[in-house]
Design a protein around this motif. Structure first.
Motif, PDB file in Angstrom:
ATOM      1  N   SER A 191      23.642  22.677  51.386  1.00 54.26           N
ATOM      2  CA  SER A 191      24.288  21.401  52.116  1.00 54.26           C
ATOM      3  C   SER A 191      23.286  20.764  53.323  1.00 54.26           C
ATOM      4  O   SER A 191      23.133  19.600  53.278  1.00 54.26           O
ATOM      5  N   PRO A 192      22.463  21.635  54.187  1.00 56.85           N
ATOM      6  CA  PRO A 192      21.847  21.162  54.932  1.00 56.85           C
ATOM      7  C   PRO A 192      20.424  20.668  54.260  1.00 56.85           C
ATOM      8  O   PRO A 192      19.837  19.653  54.694  1.00 56.85           O
ATOM      9  N   TYR A 193      19.909  20.915  53.109  1.00 60.10           N
ATOM     10  CA  TYR A 193      19.046  20.513  52.303  1.00 60.10           C
ATOM     11  C   TYR A 193      19.263  18.979  52.045  1.00 60.10           C
ATOM     12  O   TYR A 193      18.394  18.188  52.187  1.00 60.10           O
ATOM     13  N   LYS A 194      20.524  19.000  51.423  1.00 60.41           N
ATOM     14  CA  LYS A 194      20.942  17.588  51.199  1.00 60.41           C
ATOM     15  C   LYS A 194      21.054  16.564  52.415  1.00 60.41           C
ATOM     16  O   LYS A 194      20.705  15.404  52.144  1.00 60.41           O
ATOM     17  N   ASP A 195      21.568  17.099  53.320  1.00 58.74           N
ATOM     18  CA  ASP A 195      21.657  16.393  54.678  1.00 58.74           C
ATOM     19  C   ASP A 195      20.478  15.770  54.997  1.00 58.74           C
ATOM     20  O   ASP A 195      20.087  14.855  55.493  1.00 58.74           O
ATOM     21  N   HIS A 196      19.384  16.587  55.108  1.00 55.26           N
ATOM     22  CA  HIS A 196      18.083  16.191  55.392  1.00 55.26           C
ATOM     23  C   HIS A 196      17.215  15.920  54.353  1.00 55.26           C
ATOM     24  O   HIS A 196      15.834  15.823  54.581  1.00 55.26           O
ATOM     25  N   GLY A 197      17.723  15.406  53.203  1.00 50.91           N
ATOM     26  CA  GLY A 197      16.695  14.743  52.195  1.00 50.91           C
ATOM     27  C   GLY A 197      15.665  15.736  51.471  1.00 50.91           C
ATOM     28  O   GLY A 197      14.828  15.569  50.937  1.00 50.91           O
ATOM     29  N   LEU A 198      16.099  17.166  51.504  1.00 49.07           N
ATOM     30  CA  LEU A 198      15.340  17.702  50.908  1.00 49.07           C
ATOM     31  C   LEU A 198      15.771  18.515  49.466  1.00 49.07           C
ATOM     32  O   LEU A 198      15.521  19.661  49.049  1.00 49.07           O
ATOM     33  N   ASP A 199      16.591  17.643  49.172  1.00 51.53           N
ATOM     34  CA  ASP A 199      17.203  18.050  47.742  1.00 51.53           C
ATOM     35  C   ASP A 199      16.676  17.369  46.495  1.00 51.53           C
ATOM     36  O   ASP A 199      16.937  17.099  45.379  1.00 51.53           O
ATOM     37  N   LYS A 200      15.141  17.010  46.601  1.00 49.96           N
ATOM     38  CA  LYS A 200      14.801  16.239  45.618  1.00 49.96           C
ATOM     39  C   LYS A 200      13.813  17.153  44.705  1.00 49.96           C
ATOM     40  O   LYS A 200      13.142  18.241  45.253  1.00 49.96           O
ATOM     41  N   PRO A 201      13.754  16.904  43.455  1.00 47.56           N
ATOM     42  CA  PRO A 201      12.916  17.807  42.437  1.00 47.56           C
ATOM     43  C   PRO A 201      11.563  17.556  42.927  1.00 47.56           C
ATOM     44  O   PRO A 201      10.983  16.907  43.453  1.00 47.56           O
ATOM     45  N   GLY A 202      11.021  19.116  42.518  1.00 46.31           N
ATOM     46  CA  GLY A 202       9.719  19.552  42.936  1.00 46.31           C
ATOM     47  C   GLY A 202       9.261  19.931  44.357  1.00 46.31           C
ATOM     48  O   GLY A 202       8.294  20.400  44.503  1.00 46.31           O
ATOM     49  N   LEU A 203      10.361  19.975  45.115  1.00 35.36           N
ATOM     50  CA  LEU A 203       9.848  20.470  46.581  1.00 35.36           C
ATOM     51  C   LEU A 203       9.934  21.850  46.410  1.00 35.36           C
ATOM     52  O   LEU A 203      10.780  22.483  45.703  1.00 35.36           O
ATOM     53  N   LYS A 204       9.384  22.700  47.220  1.00 39.07           N
ATOM     54  CA  LYS A 204       9.083  24.146  47.429  1.00 39.07           C
ATOM     55  C   LYS A 204       9.793  24.345  48.876  1.00 39.07           C
ATOM     56  O   LYS A 204       9.427  23.992  49.666  1.00 39.07           O
ATOM     57  N   ILE A 205      11.009  24.972  48.777  1.00 42.25           N
ATOM     58  CA  ILE A 205      11.732  25.378  49.661  1.00 42.25           C
ATOM     59  C   ILE A 205      12.055  26.896  50.029  1.00 42.25           C
ATOM     60  O   ILE A 205      12.465  27.652  48.724  1.00 42.25           O
ATOM     61  N   GLY A 206      12.250  27.532  51.037  1.00 38.45           N
ATOM     62  CA  GLY A 206      12.463  28.963  51.212  1.00 38.45           C
ATOM     63  C   GLY A 206      13.693  29.197  52.078  1.00 38.45           C
ATOM     64  O   GLY A 206      13.841  28.209  53.049  1.00 38.45           O
ATOM     65  N   VAL A 207      14.349  30.041  51.825  1.00 41.58           N
ATOM     66  CA  VAL A 207      15.767  30.462  52.662  1.00 41.58           C
ATOM     67  C   VAL A 207      15.470  31.739  53.360  1.00 41.58           C
ATOM     68  O   VAL A 207      15.211  32.822  52.612  1.00 41.58           O
ATOM     69  N   VAL A 208      15.385  31.613  54.795  1.00 44.47           N
ATOM     70  CA  VAL A 208      15.537  33.158  55.441  1.00 44.47           C
ATOM     71  C   VAL A 208      16.821  33.598  55.780  1.00 44.47           C
ATOM     72  O   VAL A 208      17.702  32.783  56.224  1.00 44.47           O
TER      73      VAL A 208
END
Length: 263
Positions: A246-263
Motif C-alpha cells: 500500500s505505501p509503495y502504491k500511495d507514493h508511486g513506487l509501484d512501477k516496473p523496474g524499481l528496486k525496493i527493499g523492505v526492512v
C-alpha cells in the motif's frame, strides 16, 4: 474424468456449504473434474469407498450424491461453548492457547457475502491480540484476518459475488460507509470500523476471525480472488502483503523496474 452436475449453485451453497466449497477447490462444477483429485480429497474429507463407487464408470455425478459421500463428520463436533453455526479455534485467556469453540455468525444481511473458509494466514497481530500484548482482549477470541475461501451464499443486494466465486477478507468486515474517510475510500480510518476479530459488530455480537469454518463480511470489504492464484498463497496478502504494498502504491513506487527493499 467425470462431470459433476449442479442444478443450482445458490441452493447447493446453502445446503452443503462445506462440500460445495471443497468441490470448487478440487475443480468446480458442471465440468470435468479430475478423478485422482476427487479420490485424494476423499481420503481426507470424505468416504473413499463411497466416492470411488460414484466414480466407477460414471460420466456424470449429481452434486447431491457427491456431497453426501464427502460429508465426513467433524473430529471436533463436540466442543466447549454455546450452540452455534460456526466452529472456530479460540483463545480464552492471555496464555494464547487455542482450543475448539462453537459460536454463531450473524444472520446474512442484504449486503453480506458468506465465505466458506479454505485457508487463513497467521499474522503476528493474531499472537499479540490473543496474548493481550495490546491490552485486554475480548475473550474468547477467534483470531485470523487473512481469510480466503469459496462464496456459499450472498445477500439480496450483493452484485459483486455469486456462490462458487473465490473471495477473501482482510482486517475489517464493517464500516459506516457514511463518514468522510469512507467516502474517500479510506475505510480503514472509519471511526466506526469493525475489525475482523476482537471487535463488536453493529448488531452487538462479537466479531470472530478466520480460524473458523466460515465468515460473513460486507461485499465492499470482500475481495475477488483470480482463479489463476493459489488460495493458500493469497491469504497472507490480505494483511502482510497489502501492508507492505500500500505505501509503495500511495507514493508511486509501484512501477516496473524499481528496486525496493523492505526492512
Amino acid at each position: 474424468m467425470p462431470r459433476v452436475a449442479l442444478k443450482s449453485a445458490a441452493d447447493a451453497g446453502r445446503t452443503f456449504p462445506r462440500e460445495f466449497a471443497l468441490l470448487h477447490q478440487l475443480g468446480g462444477t458442471n465440468k470435468d473434474v479430475d478423478t485422482e483429485a476427487l479420490l485424494k480429497g476423499a481420503d481426507v474429507y470424505g468416504d473413499p469407498a463411497a466416492v470411488k463407487g460414484l466414480l466407477n464408470g460414471q460420466d456424470a455425478i449429481e452434486f447431491e450424491q457427491l456431497a453426501k459421500a464427502f460429508a465426513k463428520p467433524s473430529q471436533s463436533g463436540s466442543v466447549e461453548g454455546p450452540d452455534g453455526n460456526c466452529l472456530g479455534w479460540a483463545a480464552r485467556d492471555s496464555s494464547g492457547t487455542l482450543a475448539p469453540y462453537k459460536f454463531s455468525r450473524r444472520q446474512l444481511q442484504p449486503n453480506d457475502v458468506m465465505i466458506k473458509i479454505t485457508h487463513a494466514g497467521m499474522c503476528h497481530s493474531d499472537l499479540h491480540t490473543i496474548k493481550g500484548d495490546w491490552g485486554p482482549a475480548k475473550y474468547p477470541v477467534v483470531p485470523g484476518h487473512e481469510i480466503v475461501g469459496i462464496v456459499t451464499d450472498v445477500g439480496a443486494d450483493v452484485t459483486k459475488f455469486k456462490p462458487g466465486d473465490r473471495a477473501g477478507v482482510g482486517v475489517f468486515v464493517q464500516t459506516c460507509r457514511e463518514c468522510g474517510m469512507c467516502k474517500q475510500g479510506e475505510d480503514i480510518f472509519c471511526p466506526k470500523i469493525v475489525y475482523t476479530y476482537n471487535s463488536t459488530q453493529y448488531d452487538g455480537t462479537p466479531a470472530q476471525g478466520g480460524y473458523s469454518t466460515h465468515v460473513l463480511a460486507d461485499e465492499t470489504h470482500s475481495f475477488t480472488i483470480p482463479t489463476n492464484l493459489d488460495l493458500a498463497g493469497v491469504a497472507p496478502l490480505l494483511c502482510a502483503g497489502i501492508t507492505t504494498f500500500s505505501p509503495y502504491k500511495d507514493h508511486g513506487l509501484d512501477k516496473p523496474g524499481l528496486k525496493i527493499g523492505v526492512v
